[in-house]
Write an enzyme that holds these catalytic residues in place. Structure first.
Site, mmCIF file in Angstrom:
data_model
loop_
_atom_site.group_PDB
_atom_site.id
_atom_site.type_symbol
_atom_site.label_atom_id
_atom_site.label_comp_id
_atom_site.label_asym_id
_atom_site.label_seq_id
_atom_site.Cartn_x
_atom_site.Cartn_y
_atom_site.Cartn_z
ATOM 1 N N LYS A 82 18.748 -19.963 69.996
ATOM 2 C CA LYS A 82 18.952 -19.013 71.085
ATOM 3 C C LYS A 82 20.444 -18.791 71.321
ATOM 4 O O LYS A 82 21.190 -19.766 71.371
ATOM 5 C CB LYS A 82 18.313 -19.597 72.344
ATOM 6 N N LYS A 92 21.008 -24.063 71.334
ATOM 7 C CA LYS A 92 21.233 -23.040 72.362
ATOM 8 C C LYS A 92 22.734 -22.889 72.574
ATOM 9 O O LYS A 92 23.425 -23.848 72.916
ATOM 10 C CB LYS A 92 20.547 -23.444 73.665
HETATM 11 C C1 PBG Z 1 18.541 -21.457 81.727
HETATM 12 C C2 PBG Z 1 18.019 -20.414 80.816
HETATM 13 C C3 PBG Z 1 18.756 -19.293 80.430
HETATM 14 C C4 PBG Z 1 17.917 -18.521 79.631
HETATM 15 C C5 PBG Z 1 16.687 -19.178 79.527
HETATM 16 N N1 PBG Z 1 16.769 -20.373 80.247
HETATM 17 C C6 PBG Z 1 20.110 -18.854 80.819
HETATM 18 C C7 PBG Z 1 21.235 -19.764 80.744
HETATM 19 O O1 PBG Z 1 21.251 -20.727 79.984
HETATM 20 O O2 PBG Z 1 22.172 -19.505 81.484
HETATM 21 C C8 PBG Z 1 18.333 -17.205 79.043
HETATM 22 C C9 PBG Z 1 17.279 -16.261 78.654
HETATM 23 C C10 PBG Z 1 17.725 -14.857 78.451
HETATM 24 O O3 PBG Z 1 18.923 -14.515 78.520
HETATM 25 O O4 PBG Z 1 16.836 -14.021 78.219
HETATM 26 N N2 PBG Z 1 18.107 -22.709 81.638
#
Ligand code: PBG
Length: 333
Positions: free
Chosen positions: A256, A202
């Site tokens: 991601k 991520k």
């Molecule tokens: C946070 C989380 C995020 C997303 C999913 N879980 C955002 C972040 O890490 O700030 C992002 C999902 C998206 O942008 O559609 N734990």
């Protein structure tokens, strides 16, 4: 590539593109409804569907409406939904205890869906950001994100989600050691069937902006997430993270965001051969919808093409806000 194409005119590669029938015969990758996980936003109240301004077509739903959405998703053949809570700012604290409250929004929605539509798989998000007064995924002390203390909290959160009936636990926090800790706790508490889909690779991404609006974390977030989410310049590190999470007990792994990181999806699939998912995140969705609304691209075609790209890159499935729209399109409805 095992074979070089013959010289022209023995090889005319256009031969196999001449009609829709032949193109269908030689197509290497297809998108099906089985590939979809639908992320949805839960809020409190009753009968509420509140639009998210930066994500046209996406709403925050109260639990009764979430149940309706789950039924609709199941009727469309979508195998799984993923819950994200929009938490009342008054319930956000520094200790984040709402995260493992058995009656928090996410757990309440999970039980309601399991009651009404038991066939659909439920994935839940493990991270403290919806509950944290700082908007971070972990505890903050003196401006630093604490790793080991956070992992203890994530274990409590994951257990409360499993107790509520979630089948797929999705740790999205990027703390070190959380997959092993969660796996051990699940095994010790009678949840040996609960799966972990690790947000393994991520990245610290600008494409999460609209999501943070949707869960109400944008205003709260102080600083950025670069000390725990990955640097966009790295790819070897993604493979180390995936290997580590698999060793610790992840059943499936995720990359991601999606579209800017298709190279990572391909490497993960080639190197590990495990169930691999991409998250087409909020900013990717917003770009396609925004351009479509302005009449600059054909939104339906861009949606399908963007999702097919994930299959071509080796993904087994995609988390996408387009899930119901693309499921309808695939079924010809
Ligand atoms: C946070 C989380 C995020 C997303 C999913 N879980 C955002 C972040 O890490 O700030 C992002 C999902 C998206 O942008 O559609 N734990």
């Amino acid at each position: 590539m095992s074979h070089q194409p013959a010289a022209f005119p023995a090889a005319r590669l256009r031969r196999t593109r001449q009609s829709a029938a032949v193109r269908g015969l030689v197509r290497e990758n297809t998108l099906t409804v089985d590939d979809l996980i639908w992320p949805i936003f839960v809020r409190d109240g009753e009968g509420v569907e509140e639009p998210v301004a930066s994500m046209p077509g996406v709403v925050r739903r109260s639990v009764d409406k979430i149940v309706e959405a789950a039924r609709e998703a199941h009727d469309l053949g979508i195998p799984a939904i993923c819950l994200f809570p929009y938490t009342d700012p008054l319930k956000k604290t520094e200790c984040c205890s709402e995260a493992w409250n058995p009656n928090n929004l996410s757990n309440t929605a999970t039980r309601a869906i399991k009651d009404a539509v038991p066939e659909i798989a439920i994935m839940t998000d493990v991270a403290l950001d919806p509950y944290n007064i700082n908007g971070h995924d972990g505890f903050v002390k003196d401006g630093k994100i604490l790793n080991d203390e956070t992992v203890e909290a994530l274990v409590k959160q994951a257990l409360s989600q499993a107790e509520a009936g979630a089948e797929i636990i999705g740790p999205s926090d990027m703390m070190d050691g959380r997959i092993g800790a969660i796996r051990t706790a699940l095994e010790a508490n009678g949840h040996s069937e609960v799966m972990i889909l690790s947000y393994a690779a991520k990245y610290a991404s600008a494409f999460y902006g609209p999501f943070r609006d949707a869960v109400g974390a944008s205003g709260a977030l102080k600083g950025d997430k670069t000390t725990y989410q990955m640097d966009p310049g790295n790819s070897d590190e993604a493979l180390r993270l995936v290997g580590r999470d698999l060793d610790e007990g992840a059943d499936m792994v995720m990359v991601k965001p999606g579209m800017p990181y298709l190279d990572i999806c391909r490497s993960v699939k080639d190197q590990f051969g495990v169930p691999t998912y991409a998250y087409q995140v909020s900013g990717e969705y917003a770009m396609i919808m925004g351009a479509a609304q302005s009449g600059w691209i054909d939104g339906d075609k861009a949606m399908v093409e963007s999702l097919l790209g994930f299959k071509r890159a080796g993904c087994d499935g995609i988390l996408t806000y387009f899930a119901p729209a693309v499921a309808r399109k695939l079924s010809g409805a």
